[in-house]
Design a protein around this motif. Sequence first.
Motif, PDB file in Angstrom:
ATOM      1  N   GLY A  84       0.785  -1.241   0.000  1.00  0.00           N
ATOM      2  CA  GLY A  84       0.000   0.000   0.000  1.00  0.00           C
ATOM      3  C   GLY A  84       0.814   1.286   0.000  1.00  0.00           C
ATOM      4  N   VAL A  85       2.096   1.202  -0.317  1.00  0.00           N
ATOM      5  CA  VAL A  85       2.938   2.400  -0.347  1.00  0.00           C
ATOM      6  C   VAL A  85       2.642   3.215  -1.601  1.00  0.00           C
ATOM      7  CG1 VAL A  85       5.332   3.199  -0.573  1.00  0.00           C
ATOM      8  CG2 VAL A  85       4.758   1.389   1.064  1.00  0.00           C
ATOM      9  N   VAL A  86       2.500   4.528  -1.408  1.00  0.00           N
ATOM     10  CA  VAL A  86       2.292   5.435  -2.541  1.00  0.00           C
ATOM     11  C   VAL A  86       3.456   6.407  -2.725  1.00  0.00           C
ATOM     12  CG1 VAL A  86      -0.228   5.272  -2.542  1.00  0.00           C
ATOM     13  CG2 VAL A  86       0.888   7.021  -1.149  1.00  0.00           C
ATOM     14  N   GLU A  87       4.261   6.593  -1.695  1.00  0.00           N
ATOM     15  CA  GLU A  87       5.449   7.450  -1.763  1.00  0.00           C
ATOM     16  C   GLU A  87       6.572   6.752  -1.002  1.00  0.00           C
ATOM     17  OE1 GLU A  87       5.362  10.336  -3.501  1.00  0.00           O
ATOM     18  OE2 GLU A  87       3.186  10.308  -3.746  1.00  0.00           O
ATOM     19  N   ALA A  88       7.779   6.741  -1.560  1.00  0.00           N
ATOM     20  CA  ALA A  88       8.920   6.142  -0.848  1.00  0.00           C
ATOM     21  C   ALA A  88      10.223   6.641  -1.448  1.00  0.00           C
ATOM     22  CB  ALA A  88       8.878   4.618  -0.918  1.00  0.00           C
ATOM     23  N   PHE A  89      11.231   6.750  -0.600  1.00  0.00           N
ATOM     24  CA  PHE A  89      12.582   7.070  -1.034  1.00  0.00           C
ATOM     25  C   PHE A  89      13.542   6.676   0.081  1.00  0.00           C
ATOM     26  CE2 PHE A  89      10.771  10.903   0.821  1.00  0.00           C
ATOM     27  CZ  PHE A  89      11.701  11.229   1.790  1.00  0.00           C
ATOM     28  N   LEU A  90      14.812   6.594  -0.262  1.00  0.00           N
ATOM     29  CA  LEU A  90      15.830   6.205   0.709  1.00  0.00           C
ATOM     30  C   LEU A  90      16.084   7.342   1.689  1.00  0.00           C
ATOM     31  CD1 LEU A  90      17.746   3.817   1.325  1.00  0.00           C
ATOM     32  CD2 LEU A  90      19.491   5.056   0.038  1.00  0.00           C
ATOM     33  N   GLY A  91      15.941   7.031   2.961  1.00  0.00           N
ATOM     34  CA  GLY A  91      16.248   8.000   4.005  1.00  0.00           C
ATOM     35  C   GLY A  91      17.394   7.472   4.833  1.00  0.00           C
ATOM     36  N   GLN A  92      17.413   7.839   6.111  1.00  0.00           N
ATOM     37  CA  GLN A  92      18.442   7.308   6.998  1.00  0.00           C
ATOM     38  C   GLN A  92      17.855   6.159   7.798  1.00  0.00           C
ATOM     39  OE1 GLN A  92      20.223  10.458   9.370  1.00  0.00           O
ATOM     40  NE2 GLN A  92      22.053  10.299   8.125  1.00  0.00           N
ATOM     41  N   ILE A  93      17.400   6.458   9.009  1.00  0.00           N
ATOM     42  CA  ILE A  93      16.895   5.405   9.888  1.00  0.00           C
ATOM     43  C   ILE A  93      15.694   5.923  10.671  1.00  0.00           C
ATOM     44  CG2 ILE A  93      19.074   4.180  10.191  1.00  0.00           C
ATOM     45  CD1 ILE A  93      19.396   5.728  12.847  1.00  0.00           C
ATOM     46  N   PRO A  94      14.802   5.010  11.077  1.00  0.00           N
ATOM     47  CA  PRO A  94      13.724   5.416  11.975  1.00  0.00           C
ATOM     48  C   PRO A  94      14.316   5.759  13.339  1.00  0.00           C
ATOM     49  CG  PRO A  94      13.639   3.054  11.571  1.00  0.00           C
ATOM     50  CD  PRO A  94      14.747   3.599  10.738  1.00  0.00           C
ATOM     51  N   ILE A  95      13.734   6.748  14.015  1.00  0.00           N
ATOM     52  CA  ILE A  95      14.206   7.079  15.358  1.00  0.00           C
ATOM     53  C   ILE A  95      13.092   6.977  16.401  1.00  0.00           C
ATOM     54  CG2 ILE A  95      16.152   8.446  14.534  1.00  0.00           C
ATOM     55  CD1 ILE A  95      14.547  10.966  15.270  1.00  0.00           C
ATOM     56  N   VAL A  96      11.836   6.949  15.929  1.00  0.00           N
ATOM     57  CA  VAL A  96      10.696   6.722  16.830  1.00  0.00           C
ATOM     58  C   VAL A  96       9.758   5.744  16.130  1.00  0.00           C
ATOM     59  CG1 VAL A  96       8.704   7.752  18.012  1.00  0.00           C
ATOM     60  CG2 VAL A  96      10.830   9.077  17.788  1.00  0.00           C
ATOM     61  N   GLU A  97       9.291   4.740  16.875  1.00  0.00           N
ATOM     62  CA  GLU A  97       8.288   3.820  16.345  1.00  0.00           C
ATOM     63  C   GLU A  97       7.374   3.416  17.486  1.00  0.00           C
ATOM     64  OE1 GLU A  97       8.409   0.588  12.972  1.00  0.00           O
ATOM     65  OE2 GLU A  97       9.338  -0.213  14.790  1.00  0.00           O
ATOM     66  N   ASN A  98       6.070   3.438  17.228  1.00  0.00           N
ATOM     67  CA  ASN A  98       5.068   3.126  18.254  1.00  0.00           C
ATOM     68  C   ASN A  98       5.247   3.989  19.504  1.00  0.00           C
ATOM     69  OD1 ASN A  98       3.906   1.084  16.618  1.00  0.00           O
ATOM     70  ND2 ASN A  98       5.519  -0.311  17.284  1.00  0.00           N
ATOM     71  N   GLY A  99       5.656   5.240  19.286  1.00  0.00           N
ATOM     72  CA  GLY A  99       5.818   6.185  20.389  1.00  0.00           C
ATOM     73  C   GLY A  99       7.033   5.941  21.261  1.00  0.00           C
ATOM     74  N   GLU A 100       7.918   5.009  20.864  1.00  0.00           N
ATOM     75  CA  GLU A 100       9.110   4.693  21.646  1.00  0.00           C
ATOM     76  C   GLU A 100      10.365   5.051  20.865  1.00  0.00           C
ATOM     77  OE1 GLU A 100       9.116   0.627  22.885  1.00  0.00           O
ATOM     78  OE2 GLU A 100       7.215   0.807  23.950  1.00  0.00           O
ATOM     79  N   ASN A 101      11.433   5.331  21.592  1.00  0.00           N
ATOM     80  CA  ASN A 101      12.711   5.660  20.987  1.00  0.00           C
ATOM     81  C   ASN A 101      13.270   4.409  20.300  1.00  0.00           C
ATOM     82  OD1 ASN A 101      15.479   6.161  20.499  1.00  0.00           O
ATOM     83  ND2 ASN A 101      15.485   7.768  22.057  1.00  0.00           N
ATOM     84  N   TYR A 102      13.236   4.400  18.974  1.00  0.00           N
ATOM     85  CA  TYR A 102      13.674   3.263  18.170  1.00  0.00           C
ATOM     86  C   TYR A 102      15.155   2.976  18.377  1.00  0.00           C
ATOM     87  CZ  TYR A 102      13.696   0.263  13.967  1.00  0.00           C
ATOM     88  OH  TYR A 102      13.777  -0.788  13.090  1.00  0.00           O
ATOM     89  N   LEU A 103      15.934   4.019  18.662  1.00  0.00           N
ATOM     90  CA  LEU A 103      17.372   3.865  18.860  1.00  0.00           C
ATOM     91  C   LEU A 103      17.674   3.086  20.132  1.00  0.00           C
ATOM     92  CD1 LEU A 103      18.311   7.540  17.983  1.00  0.00           C
ATOM     93  CD2 LEU A 103      18.204   5.574  16.434  1.00  0.00           C
ATOM     94  N   VAL A 104      16.789   3.207  21.123  1.00  0.00           N
ATOM     95  CA  VAL A 104      16.945   2.485  22.383  1.00  0.00           C
ATOM     96  C   VAL A 104      16.443   1.055  22.242  1.00  0.00           C
ATOM     97  CG1 VAL A 104      16.180   2.366  24.798  1.00  0.00           C
ATOM     98  CG2 VAL A 104      16.842   4.569  23.802  1.00  0.00           C
ATOM     99  N   THR A 105      15.307   0.881  21.546  1.00  0.00           N
ATOM    100  CA  THR A 105      14.728  -0.459  21.406  1.00  0.00           C
ATOM    101  C   THR A 105      15.454  -1.307  20.362  1.00  0.00           C
ATOM    102  OG1 THR A 105      13.056   0.308  19.832  1.00  0.00           O
ATOM    103  CG2 THR A 105      12.441   0.297  22.170  1.00  0.00           C
ATOM    104  N   HIS A 106      16.292  -0.684  19.533  1.00  0.00           N
ATOM    105  CA  HIS A 106      17.083  -1.399  18.515  1.00  0.00           C
ATOM    106  C   HIS A 106      18.550  -0.982  18.631  1.00  0.00           C
ATOM    107  CE1 HIS A 106      13.011  -1.747  16.952  1.00  0.00           C
ATOM    108  NE2 HIS A 106      13.436  -2.781  16.281  1.00  0.00           N
ATOM    109  N   PRO A 107      19.222  -1.338  19.732  1.00  0.00           N
ATOM    110  CA  PRO A 107      20.588  -0.854  19.963  1.00  0.00           C
ATOM    111  C   PRO A 107      21.621  -1.374  18.959  1.00  0.00           C
ATOM    112  CG  PRO A 107      20.006  -2.511  21.590  1.00  0.00           C
ATOM    113  CD  PRO A 107      18.758  -2.213  20.803  1.00  0.00           C
ATOM    114  N   ASP A 108      21.319  -2.447  18.256  1.00  0.00           N
ATOM    115  CA  ASP A 108      22.267  -2.990  17.284  1.00  0.00           C
ATOM    116  C   ASP A 108      21.977  -2.523  15.856  1.00  0.00           C
ATOM    117  OD1 ASP A 108      23.578  -4.377  19.304  1.00  0.00           O
ATOM    118  OD2 ASP A 108      22.230  -6.094  19.110  1.00  0.00           O
ATOM    119  N   LEU A 109      21.110  -1.548  15.727  1.00  0.00           N
ATOM    120  CA  LEU A 109      20.731  -1.017  14.421  1.00  0.00           C
ATOM    121  C   LEU A 109      21.957  -0.484  13.688  1.00  0.00           C
ATOM    122  CD1 LEU A 109      18.332  -0.008  12.556  1.00  0.00           C
ATOM    123  CD2 LEU A 109      18.473   2.119  13.831  1.00  0.00           C
ATOM    124  N   PRO A 110      22.258  -1.021  12.485  1.00  0.00           N
ATOM    125  CA  PRO A 110      23.349  -0.424  11.720  1.00  0.00           C
ATOM    126  C   PRO A 110      22.912   0.959  11.273  1.00  0.00           C
ATOM    127  CG  PRO A 110      22.350  -2.234  10.488  1.00  0.00           C
ATOM    128  CD  PRO A 110      21.645  -2.142  11.804  1.00  0.00           C
TER     129      PRO A 110
END
Length: 171
Positions: A84-110
């Motif tokens: 169902g995607v209508v717009e997309a492009f390469l960005g960097q990384i998510p930093i918030v998901e489901n209202g939580e700090n994505y960087l904390v919940t995914h500490p091994d994120l490249p």
Amino acid sequence: VRSFSTRHNSTLATNASYFSVDSSSPIYHKPLGIGIHNGTVIYDNSAFMPSFAVDKNQYFAIKEDGTFTHYTQDYSSQQMLDDGVVEAFLGQIPIVENGENYLVTHPDLPTPVAFDVKDQYTVWGQTADKDTVVLVCNGDGLSREQGLTLMQIANILIEDYNVDFAMSLDS
């Protein structure tokens, strides 16, 4: 960005995504990864992804219902369209998901940028009721003494703007 916005009568234009700067690449000065606009794939240069971006950068996407989301590089353009995607492009990384700090919940994120490096960033976020929040911070890009860190930005967006999802689109 300003001249592009003027040429296209845009209400909003922002810096985002990545382009090939390798003069030996067949996609020199063209966008990296996959681009989808109005539900149509407008480019797919994923085969030419440079080593700095492989597995580090993710796709920022907007679905038909206006929801912001992200996809890793192992998704094809067809898989994104089927989702169902209508717009997309390469960005960097998510930093918030489901209202939580994505960087904390995914500490091994490249990541293309360390979480605690001050820099300039362009971040798009969305609240649960689909209001858009755009945060742009300046930095000098050299000494890393000015700007904000991704951790600081994530915390600001969560605590001050109640953002449910946010993604760094460029630094």
